[in-house]
Write an enzyme that holds these catalytic residues in place. Structure first.
Site, PDB file in Angstrom:
ATOM      1  N   ALA A  33      72.258  47.809   5.537  1.00  0.00           N
ATOM      2  CA  ALA A  33      71.406  48.515   6.488  1.00  0.00           C
ATOM      3  C   ALA A  33      70.129  47.693   6.646  1.00  0.00           C
ATOM      4  CB  ALA A  33      71.093  49.904   5.959  1.00  0.00           C
TER       5      ALA A  33
ATOM      6  N   GLY B  45      75.425  48.644   3.487  1.00  0.00           N
ATOM      7  CA  GLY B  45      76.099  49.189   4.673  1.00  0.00           C
ATOM      8  C   GLY B  45      77.250  48.327   5.164  1.00  0.00           C
TER       9      GLY B  45
ATOM     10  N   GLU C 156      71.928  48.699  -3.342  1.00  0.00           N
ATOM     11  CA  GLU C 156      70.845  49.626  -2.995  1.00  0.00           C
ATOM     12  C   GLU C 156      69.924  49.971  -4.161  1.00  0.00           C
ATOM     13  OE1 GLU C 156      73.962  49.915  -1.997  1.00  0.00           O
ATOM     14  OE2 GLU C 156      73.994  50.383   0.144  1.00  0.00           O
TER      15      GLU C 156
ATOM     16  N   GLU D  43      80.061  49.306   3.029  1.00  0.00           N
ATOM     17  CA  GLU D  43      80.416  50.669   3.457  1.00  0.00           C
ATOM     18  C   GLU D  43      81.172  50.660   4.787  1.00  0.00           C
ATOM     19  OE1 GLU D  43      76.284  51.749   2.939  1.00  0.00           O
ATOM     20  OE2 GLU D  43      76.831  53.301   1.508  1.00  0.00           O
TER      21      GLU D  43
HETATM   22  N1  COA Z   1      68.047  44.071   6.395  1.00  0.00           N
HETATM   23  C1  COA Z   1      67.190  43.416   7.194  1.00  0.00           C
HETATM   24  N2  COA Z   1      67.146  42.086   7.286  1.00  0.00           N
HETATM   25  C2  COA Z   1      68.033  41.395   6.534  1.00  0.00           C
HETATM   26  C3  COA Z   1      68.941  42.011   5.680  1.00  0.00           C
HETATM   27  C4  COA Z   1      68.934  43.423   5.627  1.00  0.00           C
HETATM   28  N3  COA Z   1      69.792  44.102   4.871  1.00  0.00           N
HETATM   29  N4  COA Z   1      69.658  41.060   5.052  1.00  0.00           N
HETATM   30  C5  COA Z   1      69.205  39.875   5.515  1.00  0.00           C
HETATM   31  N5  COA Z   1      68.226  40.084   6.411  1.00  0.00           N
HETATM   32  C6  COA Z   1      67.445  39.076   7.150  1.00  0.00           C
HETATM   33  C7  COA Z   1      66.419  38.390   6.271  1.00  0.00           C
HETATM   34  O1  COA Z   1      65.249  39.169   6.155  1.00  0.00           O
HETATM   35  C8  COA Z   1      66.212  37.117   7.024  1.00  0.00           C
HETATM   36  O2  COA Z   1      65.384  37.361   8.128  1.00  0.00           O
HETATM   37  P1  COA Z   1      64.165  36.343   8.494  1.00  0.00           P
HETATM   38  O3  COA Z   1      64.858  35.037   8.771  1.00  0.00           O
HETATM   39  O4  COA Z   1      63.518  36.969   9.684  1.00  0.00           O
HETATM   40  O5  COA Z   1      63.320  36.286   7.274  1.00  0.00           O
HETATM   41  C9  COA Z   1      67.610  36.792   7.566  1.00  0.00           C
HETATM   42  O6  COA Z   1      68.308  38.045   7.571  1.00  0.00           O
HETATM   43  C10 COA Z   1      68.374  35.815   6.717  1.00  0.00           C
HETATM   44  O7  COA Z   1      68.425  36.331   5.393  1.00  0.00           O
HETATM   45  P2  COA Z   1      68.021  35.454   4.119  1.00  0.00           P
HETATM   46  O8  COA Z   1      67.611  36.404   3.035  1.00  0.00           O
HETATM   47  O9  COA Z   1      67.007  34.413   4.505  1.00  0.00           O
HETATM   48  O10 COA Z   1      69.398  34.756   3.802  1.00  0.00           O
HETATM   49  P3  COA Z   1      69.918  34.204   2.399  1.00  0.00           P
HETATM   50  O11 COA Z   1      71.164  33.471   2.684  1.00  0.00           O
HETATM   51  O12 COA Z   1      68.807  33.510   1.669  1.00  0.00           O
HETATM   52  O13 COA Z   1      70.239  35.517   1.524  1.00  0.00           O
HETATM   53  C11 COA Z   1      71.264  37.695   1.141  1.00  0.00           C
HETATM   54  C12 COA Z   1      71.311  36.332   1.899  1.00  0.00           C
HETATM   55  C13 COA Z   1      72.355  38.557   1.737  1.00  0.00           C
HETATM   56  C14 COA Z   1      71.493  37.454  -0.346  1.00  0.00           C
HETATM   57  C15 COA Z   1      69.880  38.338   1.356  1.00  0.00           C
HETATM   58  O14 COA Z   1      69.566  38.303   2.749  1.00  0.00           O
HETATM   59  C16 COA Z   1      69.801  39.761   0.901  1.00  0.00           C
HETATM   60  O15 COA Z   1      69.716  40.027  -0.279  1.00  0.00           O
HETATM   61  N6  COA Z   1      69.829  40.743   1.871  1.00  0.00           N
HETATM   62  C17 COA Z   1      69.657  42.120   1.581  1.00  0.00           C
HETATM   63  C18 COA Z   1      70.916  42.709   0.999  1.00  0.00           C
HETATM   64  C19 COA Z   1      70.730  44.176   0.689  1.00  0.00           C
HETATM   65  O16 COA Z   1      69.952  44.564  -0.147  1.00  0.00           O
HETATM   66  N7  COA Z   1      71.489  45.013   1.417  1.00  0.00           N
HETATM   67  C20 COA Z   1      71.470  46.422   1.214  1.00  0.00           C
HETATM   68  C21 COA Z   1      70.457  47.072   2.071  1.00  0.00           C
HETATM   69  S1  COA Z   1      70.403  48.825   1.796  1.00  0.00           S
END
Ligand code: COA
Length: 256
Positions: A62, A107, A130, A110
């Site tokens: 999400a 999400g 989460e 999910e």
């Molecule tokens: N919500 C909003 N933005 C997200 C996102 C999320 N769940 N997951 C990734 N993004 C965005 C990042 O903020 C980034 O945006 P920016 O370029 O404007 O800063 C872009 O997507 C790329 O993500 P980034 O973190 O730079 O990529 P990465 O390859 O270094 O890392 C993940 C990938 C998936 C490990 C990392 O993005 C992450 O941990 N995301 C969140 C996962 C999460 O907690 N999901 C559950 C949410 S309830």
């Protein structure tokens, strides 16, 4: 560019979540797009839907930026919106296959579990992170994960928030198969074609039985199966399927 792209190729449709710069994070527009795509597939006559993500992620969760400042009431409403999208996918009158091309977190995991089953690329990473954000999974994660991989494994994944790779997801039954990245969509499509070659009404009925039967006591679920088995014999396709077998020729199903 739309945040969801729906393409039809005959009776097989493909839904691509399309916010690659945000790893396809689910905001309101995407969630509404998923539910709308299911409706559009019903109107189109889709018989199998493949769900995937644009770029390097399936869906990385999400949208945290959209959630960060929500009030409790707004957060509940956002969760309910996610549940509506998942419910639409889960109860659609056609099977759906999640083709997990990369991150399927929160999400994303999910959404994949709201599909009938999932295939993963070797690059996939799955999880429910989460609790790292001090929230619970909000789009069905606690419930669908325990039904899919069992209570103990679901607890471990949800409490730790750890990411697992495709092989581990395969081992625990979260995905059905793992393919090289460039083979993933073609393999999902092959399976979709196998499904679509079968009696459409019977595939639809199987999905309904699996869904409705899962939460019933076994005798009631089996009684429901017997009833639906009987109903199949009121269809032209049952006559055609069995005649084709006996006459050693391919069946020509008409969804009748
Ligand atoms: N919500 C909003 N933005 C997200 C996102 C999320 N769940 N997951 C990734 N993004 C965005 C990042 O903020 C980034 O945006 P920016 O370029 O404007 O800063 C872009 O997507 C790329 O993500 P980034 O973190 O730079 O990529 P990465 O390859 O270094 O890392 C993940 C990938 C998936 C490990 C990392 O993005 C992450 O941990 N995301 C969140 C996962 C999460 O907690 N999901 C559950 C949410 S309830």
């Amino acid at each position: 560019m739309s945040v969801t792209i729906l393409e039809h190729d005959g009776v097989i449709s493909t839904l691509t979540i399309n916010r690659p710069d945000k790893l396809n994070a689910l905001n309101r527009d995407v969630l509404e797009g998923v539910a709308a795509a299911v409706e559009a597939c019903i109107a189109h006559g889709t018989r199998c839907l493949i769900v995937t993500g644009a770029g390097k992620a399936f869906v990385a969760g999400a949208d945290i930026a959209a959630m960060a400042t929500l009030s409790p009431a707004e957060a509940q409403e956002f969760s309910e919106l996610g549940h509506r999208a998942g419910h639409a996918m889960e109860t659609a009158p056609f099977p759906s296959i999640a083709a997990i091309n990369g991150f399927a977190l929160g999400g994303g995991c999910e959404l994949a579990m709201a599909c009938d089953f999932a295939y993963a690329s070797t690059k996939a990473k799955l999880g429910q992170p989460e609790t790292k954000l001090s929230v619970v999974p909000g789009f069905g994660g606690t419930q669908r994960l325990l039904r899919r991989v069992g209570s103990a494994m679901a607890r471990e994944l949800v409490y730790t928030g750890k990411m697992i790779n495709a092989q581990e997801a395969l081992r625990i039954g979260l995905v059905n198969a793992v393919f090289e990245p460039d083979e993933l969509l073609a393999e999902a499509r092959k399976t979709a074609e196998m499904i679509c070659a079968n009696g459409p009404l019977s595939v639809q009925a199987c999905k309904r039985l699996v869904l409705e039967g899962a939460d019933l006591p076994l005798p009631e679920a089996n009684a429901l199966e017997a009833k639906v088995f009987g109903e199949c014999f009121a269809t032209a396709d049952q006559r055609e399927g069995m005649a084709a077998f006996l006459e050693k020729r391919p069946a020509n199903f008409k969804a009748e």
